[in-house]
Design a protein around this motif. Structure first.
Motif, mmCIF file in Angstrom:
data_model
loop_
_atom_site.group_PDB
_atom_site.id
_atom_site.type_symbol
_atom_site.label_atom_id
_atom_site.label_comp_id
_atom_site.label_asym_id
_atom_site.label_seq_id
_atom_site.Cartn_x
_atom_site.Cartn_y
_atom_site.Cartn_z
ATOM 1 N N PHE A 30 0.839 -1.198 0.000
ATOM 2 C CA PHE A 30 0.000 0.000 0.000
ATOM 3 C C PHE A 30 0.879 1.255 0.000
ATOM 4 C CE2 PHE A 30 -2.585 3.375 1.807
ATOM 5 C CZ PHE A 30 -3.648 3.329 0.916
ATOM 6 N N ASP A 31 0.685 2.096 -1.009
ATOM 7 C CA ASP A 31 1.527 3.288 -1.158
ATOM 8 C C ASP A 31 0.774 4.491 -0.584
ATOM 9 O OD1 ASP A 31 3.017 5.421 -1.983
ATOM 10 O OD2 ASP A 31 3.336 4.685 -4.030
ATOM 11 N N LEU A 32 1.035 4.761 0.686
ATOM 12 C CA LEU A 32 0.297 5.845 1.355
ATOM 13 C C LEU A 32 0.578 7.200 0.707
ATOM 14 C CD1 LEU A 32 -1.583 6.810 3.648
ATOM 15 C CD2 LEU A 32 0.445 7.134 5.053
ATOM 16 N N ALA A 33 1.838 7.435 0.331
ATOM 17 C CA ALA A 33 2.189 8.744 -0.244
ATOM 18 C C ALA A 33 1.366 8.990 -1.512
ATOM 19 C CB ALA A 33 3.678 8.814 -0.532
ATOM 20 N N ALA A 34 1.264 7.950 -2.362
ATOM 21 C CA ALA A 34 0.497 8.111 -3.606
ATOM 22 C C ALA A 34 -0.984 8.288 -3.293
ATOM 23 C CB ALA A 34 0.704 6.894 -4.503
ATOM 24 N N TYR A 35 -1.471 7.530 -2.318
ATOM 25 C CA TYR A 35 -2.886 7.634 -1.916
ATOM 26 C C TYR A 35 -3.198 9.052 -1.430
ATOM 27 C CZ TYR A 35 -7.237 6.614 0.614
ATOM 28 O OH TYR A 35 -8.534 6.616 1.074
ATOM 29 N N LEU A 36 -2.336 9.558 -0.541
ATOM 30 C CA LEU A 36 -2.571 10.899 0.014
ATOM 31 C C LEU A 36 -2.533 11.960 -1.083
ATOM 32 C CD1 LEU A 36 -0.466 10.833 3.333
ATOM 33 C CD2 LEU A 36 -2.962 10.824 3.115
ATOM 34 N N LYS A 37 -1.601 11.805 -2.012
ATOM 35 C CA LYS A 37 -1.464 12.788 -3.094
ATOM 36 C C LYS A 37 -2.747 12.815 -3.953
ATOM 37 C CE LYS A 37 1.706 14.095 -6.723
ATOM 38 N NZ LYS A 37 2.644 13.584 -7.701
ATOM 39 N N ALA A 38 -3.223 11.624 -4.307
ATOM 40 C CA ALA A 38 -4.413 11.546 -5.169
ATOM 41 C C ALA A 38 -5.643 12.088 -4.440
ATOM 42 C CB ALA A 38 -4.643 10.100 -5.598
ATOM 43 N N LYS A 39 -5.799 11.706 -3.171
ATOM 44 C CA LYS A 39 -6.993 12.141 -2.422
ATOM 45 C C LYS A 39 -6.949 13.645 -2.161
ATOM 46 C CE LYS A 39 -9.348 8.421 -1.899
ATOM 47 N NZ LYS A 39 -10.474 8.261 -2.812
ATOM 48 N N LYS A 40 -5.741 14.159 -1.891
ATOM 49 C CA LYS A 40 -5.604 15.586 -1.620
ATOM 50 C C LYS A 40 -6.028 16.385 -2.858
ATOM 51 C CE LYS A 40 -2.389 18.651 0.609
ATOM 52 N NZ LYS A 40 -1.310 19.444 0.362
ATOM 53 N N LEU A 41 -5.613 15.911 -4.002
ATOM 54 C CA LEU A 41 -5.981 16.595 -5.246
ATOM 55 C C LEU A 41 -7.495 16.561 -5.444
ATOM 56 C CD1 LEU A 41 -5.010 17.980 -7.838
ATOM 57 C CD2 LEU A 41 -4.870 15.716 -8.898
ATOM 58 N N GLN A 42 -8.074 15.376 -5.191
ATOM 59 C CA GLN A 42 -9.530 15.225 -5.337
ATOM 60 C C GLN A 42 -10.261 16.209 -4.401
ATOM 61 O OE1 GLN A 42 -10.824 11.299 -4.113
ATOM 62 N NE2 GLN A 42 -12.742 11.445 -5.247
#
Ligand code: GRG
Length: 309
Positions: free
Chosen positions: A16-28
């Motif tokens: 699970f790539d938290l950094a990528a998850y956070l980046k995508a959700k933050k943008l959303q």
């Protein structure tokens, strides 16, 4: 002591790539916030002040928790995005008011001048009021494909968490604790649970309600959320001692200057970190029945103790 890294890797998948998850959700979330509160020709000044703080950055942890919980229980991001935005509006209004001279009196927030430093105290108070009222209007008007009864449940839960039995009550207890460095641990926990924990709990519980959670889900997730809420504030107290203004984006060392009791002042830094780690481990334990779908919530819990701002 269980370190954050050990704890996170022991309980979450290494894939699970938290950094990528956070980046995508933050943008959303940031795209949705920008649309939710557009600039206004009719009321330009107040909308500019509201947007100044709402779009100033920040981790967006509260809306992300709401989206992650809704999605874990089989709901879509579309169901939860109006509530996620509303949570960030309420959080931002609490920061604007917290920074006012009558409260914490701070000049910087999220690495920028505070709202009242740019727009004046009168407009800053009103920008907070505008965001608070609009948060509830936005949930009511924009939540699609969820029954009115469920939407009402979400609004009622969030209103209670924001009011005198939640953030407001916690803030009053916090103001009363200034200049009293020897208050009890119980009193300190009361402050944190209400001032910070209530809204974090609302993020998770409202996300669950929107997805149609069972009573049992709500119970487990409330426990998860209360634990991460308290751990979040313990880490906030630790960072107030250990981090710089540049790292925090706001003034550091404020608790000691206000002679406030904090977890580090009552327990010491190491025991405070251990308490936060224990709370996070217990929070993660609440997710054991949700399998891989709970990976974002597990990783978000781990992030709370490892964050640097
Ligand atoms: C909500 C009606 C209503 C009133 C507000 C002023 C006030 C009453 C309450 C203060 C609440 C407060 C500021 C609590 C501190 C919470 C906290 C630790 C904030 C920092 O959160 P982060 O680190 O910040 O998530 P970012 O900038 O990343 O969003």
């Amino acid at each position: 002591m269980v370190t954050t890294d050990e704890q996170t890797t022991a309980t979450t998948s290494l894939d699970f790539d938290l950094a990528a998850y956070l980046k995508a959700k933050k943008l959303q979330v940031e795209t949705a916030l920008d649309r939710a509160v557009p600039a206004s020709r009719e009321f330009p000044k107040i909308y500019e002040a509201m947007r100044y703080s709402l779009l100033a950055g920040g981790k967006r942890l509260r809306p992300i928790l709401c989206l992650a919980t809704c999605e874990m229980l089989g709901g879509t991001a579309d169901l939860a995005i109006p509530t996620a935005c509303a949570l960030e509006m309420i959080h931002t209004m609490s920061l604007i008011h917290d920074d006012l001279p009558a409260m914490d009196n701070d000049d910087y927030r999220r690495g920028k001048l505070t709202n009242h430093k740019v727009y004046g105290e009168d407009i800053a108070i009103l920008a907070g009021d505008g965001l608070l009222a609009y948060a509830f209007e936005y949930i009511a008007a924009q939540t699609a494909e969820v029954s009115p009864q469920r939407v009402l449940q979400v609004i009622a839960y969030l209103a209670k968490a924001s009011g005198a039995m939640g953030i407001v009550g916690g803030q009053v207890a916090d103001l009363e604790s200034e200049g009293k460095p020897d208050i009890s641990l119980d009193r300190l926990e009361f402050i944190h649970v209400h001032k910070t924990g209530a809204l974090l709990a609302a993020c998770v519980v409202c996300g669950a309600m929107l997805a149609g959670a069972t009573e049992e889900d709500v119970q487990k997730l409330t426990q998860y959320a209360q634990n991460i809420g308290l751990a979040f504030q313990i880490i906030d107290d630790i960072l107030d001692v250990t981090a710089t203004r540049e790292e925090l984006g706001k003034t550091a060392g404020k608790d000691a200057a206000a002679q406030k009791a904090t977890y580090p002042s009552l327990l010491g830094l190491e025991a405070s970190q251990q308490k936060a780690d224990r709370l996070i481990a217990e929070a993660i334990a609440q997710l054991k029945d949700y399998g891989t779908k709970a990976e974002p919530l597990r990783a978000l819990a781990g992030f709370i103790t490892s964050r640097k701002n």
